[in-house]
Write a protein that holds these residues in place. Structure first.
Motif, PDB file in Angstrom:
ATOM      1  N   ALA A  18       0.847  -1.204   0.000  1.00 61.88           N
ATOM      2  CA  ALA A  18       0.000   0.000   0.000  1.00 61.88           C
ATOM      3  C   ALA A  18       0.875   1.245   0.000  1.00 61.88           C
ATOM      4  CB  ALA A  18      -0.913  -0.012   1.218  1.00 61.88           C
ATOM      5  N   PRO A  19       1.585   1.459  -1.118  1.00 56.81           N
ATOM      6  CA  PRO A  19       2.435   2.653  -1.154  1.00 56.81           C
ATOM      7  C   PRO A  19       1.580   3.915  -1.064  1.00 56.81           C
ATOM      8  CG  PRO A  19       2.371   1.583  -3.311  1.00 56.81           C
ATOM      9  CD  PRO A  19       1.656   0.677  -2.362  1.00 56.81           C
ATOM     10  N   THR A  20       2.035   4.849  -0.269  1.00 51.41           N
ATOM     11  CA  THR A  20       1.252   6.081  -0.099  1.00 51.41           C
ATOM     12  C   THR A  20       1.803   7.207  -0.953  1.00 51.41           C
ATOM     13  OG1 THR A  20       2.635   6.591   1.801  1.00 51.41           O
ATOM     14  CG2 THR A  20       0.512   5.538   2.236  1.00 51.41           C
ATOM     15  N   LEU A  21       3.057   7.067  -1.360  1.00 52.67           N
ATOM     16  CA  LEU A  21       3.690   8.167  -2.096  1.00 52.67           C
ATOM     17  C   LEU A  21       4.418   7.622  -3.310  1.00 52.67           C
ATOM     18  CD1 LEU A  21       5.332   9.969   0.946  1.00 52.67           C
ATOM     19  CD2 LEU A  21       3.291  10.722  -0.291  1.00 52.67           C
ATOM     20  N   GLN A  22       4.460   8.403  -4.375  1.00 52.06           N
ATOM     21  CA  GLN A  22       5.357   8.103  -5.478  1.00 52.06           C
ATOM     22  C   GLN A  22       6.192   9.346  -5.735  1.00 52.06           C
ATOM     23  OE1 GLN A  22       3.985   7.907  -9.494  1.00 52.06           O
ATOM     24  NE2 GLN A  22       2.022   8.839  -9.044  1.00 52.06           N
ATOM     25  N   ALA A  23       7.450   9.119  -6.074  1.00 56.23           N
ATOM     26  CA  ALA A  23       8.362  10.234  -6.305  1.00 56.23           C
ATOM     27  C   ALA A  23       8.417  10.557  -7.791  1.00 56.23           C
ATOM     28  CB  ALA A  23       9.749   9.872  -5.800  1.00 56.23           C
ATOM     29  N   HIS A  31       0.029   8.167  -4.002  1.00 58.38           N
ATOM     30  CA  HIS A  31       0.117   7.048  -4.937  1.00 58.38           C
ATOM     31  C   HIS A  31      -1.291   6.579  -5.318  1.00 58.38           C
ATOM     32  CE1 HIS A  31       1.615   3.557  -6.960  1.00 58.38           C
ATOM     33  NE2 HIS A  31       2.850   3.835  -6.630  1.00 58.38           N
ATOM     34  N   PRO A  32      -1.641   6.594  -6.610  1.00 54.93           N
ATOM     35  CA  PRO A  32      -3.025   6.241  -7.007  1.00 54.93           C
ATOM     36  C   PRO A  32      -3.300   4.738  -7.043  1.00 54.93           C
ATOM     37  CG  PRO A  32      -1.739   6.830  -8.939  1.00 54.93           C
ATOM     38  CD  PRO A  32      -0.827   7.037  -7.747  1.00 54.93           C
ATOM     39  N   GLU A  33      -2.234   3.915  -7.006  1.00 58.05           N
ATOM     40  CA  GLU A  33      -2.425   2.466  -7.191  1.00 58.05           C
ATOM     41  C   GLU A  33      -2.672   1.858  -5.807  1.00 58.05           C
ATOM     42  OE1 GLU A  33      -2.852  -1.002  -7.588  1.00 58.05           O
ATOM     43  OE2 GLU A  33      -0.697  -1.030  -7.122  1.00 58.05           O
ATOM     44  N   ILE A 290      -5.224  10.187 -13.510  1.00 65.02           N
ATOM     45  CA  ILE A 290      -3.870  10.301 -14.056  1.00 65.02           C
ATOM     46  C   ILE A 290      -3.852  10.157 -15.575  1.00 65.02           C
ATOM     47  CG2 ILE A 290      -2.866   9.421 -11.897  1.00 65.02           C
ATOM     48  CD1 ILE A 290      -2.147   6.837 -13.469  1.00 65.02           C
ATOM     49  N   ALA A 291      -5.019  10.233 -16.223  1.00 65.74           N
ATOM     50  CA  ALA A 291      -5.086   9.984 -17.662  1.00 65.74           C
ATOM     51  C   ALA A 291      -5.986  11.012 -18.336  1.00 65.74           C
ATOM     52  CB  ALA A 291      -5.606   8.573 -17.915  1.00 65.74           C
ATOM     53  N   TYR A 322      -7.821   4.136 -12.060  1.00 60.46           N
ATOM     54  CA  TYR A 322      -7.596   4.791 -10.763  1.00 60.46           C
ATOM     55  C   TYR A 322      -8.762   5.679 -10.328  1.00 60.46           C
ATOM     56  CZ  TYR A 322      -3.255   2.867 -12.270  1.00 60.46           C
ATOM     57  OH  TYR A 322      -2.331   1.966 -12.729  1.00 60.46           O
ATOM     58  N   ALA A 323      -9.820   5.760 -11.138  1.00 59.75           N
ATOM     59  CA  ALA A 323     -11.016   6.501 -10.738  1.00 59.75           C
ATOM     60  C   ALA A 323     -11.850   5.542  -9.883  1.00 59.75           C
ATOM     61  CB  ALA A 323     -11.799   6.970 -11.966  1.00 59.75           C
ATOM     62  N   LEU A 324     -11.595   5.552  -8.580  1.00 58.63           N
ATOM     63  CA  LEU A 324     -12.176   4.517  -7.711  1.00 58.63           C
ATOM     64  C   LEU A 324     -13.699   4.472  -7.798  1.00 58.63           C
ATOM     65  CD1 LEU A 324      -9.885   4.903  -4.555  1.00 58.63           C
ATOM     66  CD2 LEU A 324      -9.593   3.399  -6.546  1.00 58.63           C
ATOM     67  N   ALA A 325     -14.327   5.612  -7.955  1.00 60.09           N
ATOM     68  CA  ALA A 325     -15.795   5.661  -8.008  1.00 60.09           C
ATOM     69  C   ALA A 325     -16.343   5.097  -9.320  1.00 60.09           C
ATOM     70  CB  ALA A 325     -16.270   7.100  -7.826  1.00 60.09           C
ATOM     71  N   ARG A 326     -15.490   4.896 -10.304  1.00 60.39           N
ATOM     72  CA  ARG A 326     -15.935   4.421 -11.623  1.00 60.39           C
ATOM     73  C   ARG A 326     -15.514   2.982 -11.926  1.00 60.39           C
ATOM     74  NH1 ARG A 326     -19.634   7.691 -11.535  1.00 60.39           N
ATOM     75  NH2 ARG A 326     -19.173   9.883 -11.932  1.00 60.39           N
ATOM     76  N   LEU A 327     -14.624   2.430 -11.121  1.00 61.52           N
ATOM     77  CA  LEU A 327     -14.077   1.099 -11.441  1.00 61.52           C
ATOM     78  C   LEU A 327     -15.159   0.036 -11.494  1.00 61.52           C
ATOM     79  CD1 LEU A 327     -10.744   0.842  -9.416  1.00 61.52           C
ATOM     80  CD2 LEU A 327     -11.040   0.950 -11.905  1.00 61.52           C
ATOM     81  N   GLY A 328     -16.013   0.002 -10.491  1.00 62.28           N
ATOM     82  CA  GLY A 328     -17.035  -1.028 -10.417  1.00 62.28           C
ATOM     83  C   GLY A 328     -17.987  -0.970 -11.589  1.00 62.28           C
TER      84      GLY A 328
END
Ligand SMILES: [Zn+2]
Length: 339
Positions: A18-23, A31-33, A290-291, A322-328
């Motif tokens: 569960a990475p919280t940050l990306q550099a 981190h979106p993933e 991110i797209a 990564y659009a959590l509300a749209r994935l399902g």
């Protein structure tokens, strides 16, 4: 299937990755993933009565090592074991110099096995990435036996993972690992509909004529990964002509997308594969953070129907989105269109 449900393979072994940050250029961003991605899809499919859930079976490391350098897999395994539970290790950079492997710094050693700094390591990363490969393989075995459609809810994603380098949130290339499992049945096509070009999948199959790689993605002039995905990249050696890229402009909506997908499917049909692997990204959605494509949730039904019309036993492997509300709802549209 007559009842509308398809086998959906999943595992919860990834949740502590569960990475919280990306550099990016030395600056940290959220981190979106995130771990909830496959769960949101699974729950929506169950709610819509579209999924027969299957837990992943474990496979030997050899299935990963036939695609990736064993030293790379072992580095990730050993590096993760060195980390504290909440620790997050970002590669110091990217290096092609094996001398960095003698560094006292794990972050510097990691730079030999990375092509970017956006695939951080945590203690749980190795187990997560290995389980994602197991999810894909569990699905592949069913598709090898002739199951018409199987969805593998892999996380972390895989299509950016190179032979011996991690990047783009990816560690092991789940789709290519699955393709290798399917090869004894006959030729395999990989159709990559993630928003981003699957640089790893392309490079891992570039000199082969028994695996066709076809990708629709955002033009690398504007989008990650930037260094691959142009239409002139067509394969090399005996793989010449067995790699096909369809770069698309920012803002692409369903009509243009579907026209290009139709061309891509014609290319696949001409190849006449025995099996199909779809690298399934939902980051083509208009709401993806991110797209920059403009697909709506309901458009994924058209994509699913076009792919299903190929009439090939198909393994659908989760990549980005990564659009959590749209994935399902996007996944319900897509799977609902499969026969
Ligand atoms: Zn993507």
């Amino acid at each position: 299937m007559a009842d509308g449900r398809i086998p959906v393979v999943w595992s919860d072994a990834h949740v502590d990755h569960a990475p919280t940050l990306q550099a990016i250029d030395g600056v940290d961003y959220p981190h979106p993933e995130v771990p909830s991605r496959p769960r949101l899809i699974r729950e929506a499919l169950v709610e819509a009565d579209l999924a027969d859930l299957i837990t992943a079976d474990p496979y030997d490391d050899g299935v990963v090592d036939r695609v990736h350098a064993p030293a790379y897999r072992q580095f990730i395994d050993e590096a993760c074991a060195e980390l504290a539970v909440e620790e997050q290790l970002t590669p110091a950079g990217v290096s092609a110099d094996a001398a960095v492997l003698s560094s006292d710094s794990l972050a510097v050693r990691a730079s030999y096995f990375a092509f970017g700094t956006d695939a951080p390591l945590m203690r749980a990363t190795y187990r997560a990435a290995r389980s994602a490969a197991d999810v894909a393989l569990t699905g592949a075995v069913r598709v090898a036996s002739g199951a018409p459609h199987v969805l593998a809810l892999c996380r972390p994603p895989g299509h950016h993972a190179e032979h011996d380098r991690m990047g783009g949130f990816c560690y092991f290339n789940n789709a290519v690992i699955a393709a290798h499992e399917l090869l004894p049945v006959g030729r395999v096509a990989i159709l990559d509909v993630d928003y981003h070009h699957g640089n790893g999948s392309q490079h891992l199959t570039y000199d082969r004529r028994d695996i066709l790689y076809v990708s629709l993605h955002a033009d690398p002039r504007w989008a990650y990964p930037g260094f691959s995905g142009t239409s002139v990249e067509r394969g090399s050696g005996e793989g010449e002509g067995f790699n096909q890229n369809y770069p698309l402009r920012p803002g692409t909506a369903i009509d243009d997308y579907a026209a290009t997908l139709s061309e891509a499917c014609e290319r696949i049909a001409a190849f006449a594969p025995a099996r199909l692997v779809v690298s399934l990204g939902f980051d083509t959605h208009a709401d993806d953070p991110i797209a920059s494509f403009a697909l709506r949730s309901e458009d994924f039904a058209r994509i699913g129907a076009e792919i299903a019309a190929l009439d090939l036993p198909t393994l659908h492997v989760l990549e980005g989105g990564y659009a959590l509300a749209r994935l399902g709802e996007s996944a319900v549209s897509y799977v609902g269109a499969l026969p």
